[in-house]
Design a protein around this motif. Sequence first.
Motif, PDB file in Angstrom:
ATOM      1  N   PRO A  14     126.808 -46.356  16.355  1.00 36.29           N
ATOM      2  CA  PRO A  14     126.622 -46.712  17.770  1.00 36.29           C
ATOM      3  C   PRO A  14     126.458 -45.494  18.687  1.00 36.29           C
ATOM      4  O   PRO A  14     125.754 -45.576  19.684  1.00 36.29           O
ATOM      5  N   ILE A  15     127.072 -44.365  18.355  1.00 35.14           N
ATOM      6  CA  ILE A  15     126.961 -43.177  19.208  1.00 35.14           C
ATOM      7  C   ILE A  15     125.522 -42.672  19.269  1.00 35.14           C
ATOM      8  O   ILE A  15     125.058 -42.215  20.308  1.00 35.14           O
ATOM      9  N   ILE A  16     124.798 -42.773  18.152  1.00 32.37           N
ATOM     10  CA  ILE A  16     123.384 -42.364  18.125  1.00 32.37           C
ATOM     11  C   ILE A  16     122.585 -43.302  19.029  1.00 32.37           C
ATOM     12  O   ILE A  16     121.771 -42.862  19.840  1.00 32.37           O
ATOM     13  N   ALA A  17     122.819 -44.598  18.894  1.00 37.07           N
ATOM     14  CA  ALA A  17     122.105 -45.575  19.715  1.00 37.07           C
ATOM     15  C   ALA A  17     122.404 -45.353  21.193  1.00 37.07           C
ATOM     16  O   ALA A  17     121.500 -45.411  22.031  1.00 37.07           O
ATOM     17  N   LYS A  18     123.667 -45.092  21.504  1.00 37.66           N
ATOM     18  CA  LYS A  18     124.045 -44.870  22.902  1.00 37.66           C
ATOM     19  C   LYS A  18     123.330 -43.642  23.473  1.00 37.66           C
ATOM     20  O   LYS A  18     122.805 -43.679  24.583  1.00 37.66           O
ATOM     21  N   MET A  19     123.278 -42.567  22.688  1.00 35.98           N
ATOM     22  CA  MET A  19     122.589 -41.363  23.140  1.00 35.98           C
ATOM     23  C   MET A  19     121.102 -41.641  23.358  1.00 35.98           C
ATOM     24  O   MET A  19     120.518 -41.216  24.358  1.00 35.98           O
ATOM     25  N   LEU A  20     120.490 -42.370  22.445  1.00 33.45           N
ATOM     26  CA  LEU A  20     119.076 -42.715  22.598  1.00 33.45           C
ATOM     27  C   LEU A  20     118.850 -43.571  23.841  1.00 33.45           C
ATOM     28  O   LEU A  20     117.939 -43.317  24.628  1.00 33.45           O
ATOM     29  N   MET A  21     119.697 -44.586  24.020  1.00 29.24           N
ATOM     30  CA  MET A  21     119.531 -45.494  25.165  1.00 29.24           C
ATOM     31  C   MET A  21     119.708 -44.760  26.502  1.00 29.24           C
ATOM     32  O   MET A  21     119.004 -45.049  27.464  1.00 29.24           O
ATOM     33  N   MET A  22     120.638 -43.822  26.539  1.00 29.34           N
ATOM     34  CA  MET A  22     120.835 -43.042  27.768  1.00 29.34           C
ATOM     35  C   MET A  22     119.594 -42.209  28.077  1.00 29.34           C
ATOM     36  O   MET A  22     119.201 -42.066  29.231  1.00 29.34           O
ATOM     37  N   ASN A  23     118.955 -41.691  27.058  1.00 29.94           N
ATOM     38  CA  ASN A  23     117.786 -40.843  27.247  1.00 29.94           C
ATOM     39  C   ASN A  23     116.490 -41.644  27.417  1.00 29.94           C
ATOM     40  O   ASN A  23     115.490 -41.118  27.879  1.00 29.94           O
ATOM     41  N   LEU A  24     116.530 -42.915  27.046  1.00 25.96           N
ATOM     42  CA  LEU A  24     115.353 -43.779  27.160  1.00 25.96           C
ATOM     43  C   LEU A  24     115.586 -44.883  28.181  1.00 25.96           C
ATOM     44  O   LEU A  24     115.119 -46.005  28.029  1.00 25.96           O
ATOM     45  N   LYS A  25     116.311 -44.556  29.241  1.00 25.49           N
ATOM     46  CA  LYS A  25     116.720 -45.576  30.213  1.00 25.49           C
ATOM     47  C   LYS A  25     115.568 -46.195  30.994  1.00 25.49           C
ATOM     48  O   LYS A  25     115.742 -47.218  31.631  1.00 25.49           O
ATOM     49  N   ASP A  26     114.380 -45.595  30.939  1.00 26.93           N
ATOM     50  CA  ASP A  26     113.218 -46.182  31.604  1.00 26.93           C
ATOM     51  C   ASP A  26     112.611 -47.330  30.800  1.00 26.93           C
ATOM     52  O   ASP A  26     111.688 -47.988  31.262  1.00 26.93           O
ATOM     53  N   TYR A  27     113.126 -47.520  29.599  1.00 31.08           N
ATOM     54  CA  TYR A  27     112.651 -48.575  28.727  1.00 31.08           C
ATOM     55  C   TYR A  27     113.739 -49.621  28.536  1.00 31.08           C
ATOM     56  O   TYR A  27     114.919 -49.338  28.720  1.00 31.08           O
ATOM     57  N   LYS A  28     113.329 -50.806  28.136  1.00 31.93           N
ATOM     58  CA  LYS A  28     114.309 -51.827  27.777  1.00 31.93           C
ATOM     59  C   LYS A  28     114.684 -51.568  26.313  1.00 31.93           C
ATOM     60  O   LYS A  28     113.850 -51.717  25.415  1.00 31.93           O
ATOM     61  N   CYS A  29     115.917 -51.154  26.085  1.00 30.44           N
ATOM     62  CA  CYS A  29     116.383 -50.844  24.729  1.00 30.44           C
ATOM     63  C   CYS A  29     117.299 -51.942  24.217  1.00 30.44           C
ATOM     64  O   CYS A  29     118.198 -52.381  24.923  1.00 30.44           O
ATOM     65  N   ILE A  30     117.042 -52.354  22.989  1.00 29.64           N
ATOM     66  CA  ILE A  30     117.861 -53.353  22.316  1.00 29.64           C
ATOM     67  C   ILE A  30     118.402 -52.685  21.057  1.00 29.64           C
ATOM     68  O   ILE A  30     117.649 -52.045  20.319  1.00 29.64           O
ATOM     69  N   TYR A  31     119.701 -52.850  20.828  1.00 28.20           N
ATOM     70  CA  TYR A  31     120.351 -52.161  19.713  1.00 28.20           C
ATOM     71  C   TYR A  31     120.878 -53.130  18.669  1.00 28.20           C
ATOM     72  O   TYR A  31     121.478 -54.152  19.004  1.00 28.20           O
ATOM     73  N   HIS A  32     120.645 -52.778  17.404  1.00 32.22           N
ATOM     74  CA  HIS A  32     121.239 -53.489  16.275  1.00 32.22           C
ATOM     75  C   HIS A  32     121.809 -52.458  15.319  1.00 32.22           C
ATOM     76  O   HIS A  32     121.171 -51.439  15.049  1.00 32.22           O
ATOM     77  N   SER A  33     122.980 -52.747  14.784  1.00 32.18           N
ATOM     78  CA  SER A  33     123.643 -51.799  13.891  1.00 32.18           C
ATOM     79  C   SER A  33     123.211 -51.944  12.439  1.00 32.18           C
ATOM     80  O   SER A  33     123.538 -51.104  11.619  1.00 32.18           O
TER      81      SER A  33
END
Length: 124
Positions: A14-33
């Motif tokens: 989840p930490i990798i996904a969180k870092m990606l989502m923070m850096n890609l905040k201009d996009y709609k990000c959906i996360y699955h583990s």
Amino acid sequence: MSYAKTILIVDDKPIIAKMLMMNLKDYKCIYHSNPVKCIKWLQENGMPDLIITDLRMPTMSGRKFVVFLKESDKYRSIPVIVLSSEDNAEEKRELFELGVLEYVVKPFNPHDVRSRVQNVLGYW
């Protein structure tokens, strides 16, 4: 700045996904583990504009997930960026032959990933 593009992130950490989502905040990000749940989401919810997936995951490898996507008439056109903790030339070659557009080695610079996402999605 807001884009209507959807990015599906698949990573067991989840930490990798969180870092990606923070850096890609201009996009709609959906996360699955895990990829198995991600496949179910794809079947129920449609098509993201991009998938970012890790390779080393416990329930299903990222490579098997990519093979599933690229062998599917429905999902093969979705661009894929792969994240890996290994810089393996043979693995890169095989994944590029499958249709992966980018291969990013961990640890990565989040701004580099953002640039690659923008290149794949056609935004600067």
